[in-house]
Design a protein around this motif. Structure first.
Motif, PDB file in Angstrom:
ATOM      1  N   TRP A  12       0.873  -1.176   0.000  1.00 12.93           N
ATOM      2  CA  TRP A  12       0.000   0.000   0.000  1.00 12.93           C
ATOM      3  C   TRP A  12       0.909   1.224   0.000  1.00 12.93           C
ATOM      4  N   VAL A  13       0.660   2.141  -0.932  1.00 14.04           N
ATOM      5  CA  VAL A  13       1.450   3.372  -1.049  1.00 14.04           C
ATOM      6  C   VAL A  13       0.490   4.541  -0.884  1.00 14.04           C
ATOM      7  N   GLY A  14       0.820   5.449   0.011  1.00 13.61           N
ATOM      8  CA  GLY A  14      -0.024   6.620   0.225  1.00 13.61           C
ATOM      9  C   GLY A  14       0.824   7.853   0.474  1.00 13.61           C
ATOM     10  N   ALA A  15       0.230   9.007   0.240  1.00 12.38           N
ATOM     11  CA  ALA A  15       0.904  10.281   0.484  1.00 12.38           C
ATOM     12  C   ALA A  15       0.014  11.129   1.385  1.00 12.38           C
ATOM     13  N   GLN A  16       0.635  11.804   2.322  1.00 14.22           N
ATOM     14  CA  GLN A  16      -0.083  12.626   3.282  1.00 14.22           C
ATOM     15  C   GLN A  16       0.231  14.089   3.001  1.00 14.22           C
ATOM     16  N   VAL A  28       0.090  -1.651  -4.829  1.00 16.27           N
ATOM     17  CA  VAL A  28       0.997  -2.167  -5.856  1.00 16.27           C
ATOM     18  C   VAL A  28       1.143  -3.667  -5.625  1.00 16.27           C
ATOM     19  N   VAL A  29       0.831  -4.450  -6.644  1.00 14.28           N
ATOM     20  CA  VAL A  29       1.016  -5.897  -6.570  1.00 14.28           C
ATOM     21  C   VAL A  29       2.414  -6.205  -7.090  1.00 14.28           C
ATOM     22  N   MET A  30       3.197  -6.830  -6.255  1.00 13.06           N
ATOM     23  CA  MET A  30       4.575  -7.165  -6.621  1.00 13.06           C
ATOM     24  C   MET A  30       4.568  -8.370  -7.551  1.00 13.06           C
ATOM     25  N   PRO A  31       5.431  -8.381  -8.575  1.00 19.46           N
ATOM     26  CA  PRO A  31       5.472  -9.520  -9.493  1.00 19.46           C
ATOM     27  C   PRO A  31       5.882 -10.815  -8.791  1.00 19.46           C
ATOM     28  N   GLN A  32       6.685 -10.672  -7.745  1.00 16.33           N
ATOM     29  CA  GLN A  32       7.078 -11.805  -6.904  1.00 16.33           C
ATOM     30  C   GLN A  32       7.557 -11.237  -5.574  1.00 16.33           C
ATOM     31  N   ALA A  33       7.469 -12.041  -4.531  1.00 18.41           N
ATOM     32  CA  ALA A  33       7.952 -11.594  -3.228  1.00 18.41           C
ATOM     33  C   ALA A  33       9.471 -11.517  -3.283  1.00 18.41           C
ATOM     34  N   SER A  34      10.008 -10.306  -3.137  1.00 15.58           N
ATOM     35  CA  SER A  34      11.454 -10.105  -3.243  1.00 15.58           C
ATOM     36  C   SER A  34      11.845  -8.851  -2.479  1.00 15.58           C
TER      37      SER A  34
END
Length: 64
Positions: A12-16, A28-34
């Motif tokens: 989860w990406v957010g800006a305040q 953002v869904v990561m292509p693979q856990a890394s």
């Protein structure tokens, strides 16, 4: 939240804003856990705060 930094599959990406309100947010869904890909995302976003279950010292030092 994943139990470890290197197991994250979604971020989860957010800006305040200056008044504390949330300006924008997205998942953002990561292509693979890394951990390497996650570090790249964190740095490219200019992230000030990361909340996670646990992070290896190597990645912590790199991000700090």
């Amino acid at each position: 939240m994943a139990p470890r930094f290197d197991l994250v599959s979604e971020v989860w990406v957010g800006a305040q804003g200056p008044d504390g309100r949330l300006l924008n947010e997205r998942t953002v869904v990561m292509p693979q856990a890394s951990a390497d890909h996650l570090c790249q995302l964190i740095l490219s976003e200019g992230t000030d705060l990361v909340v996670c279950g646990g992070v290896e010292q190597e990645y912590y030092n790199y991000l700090v």
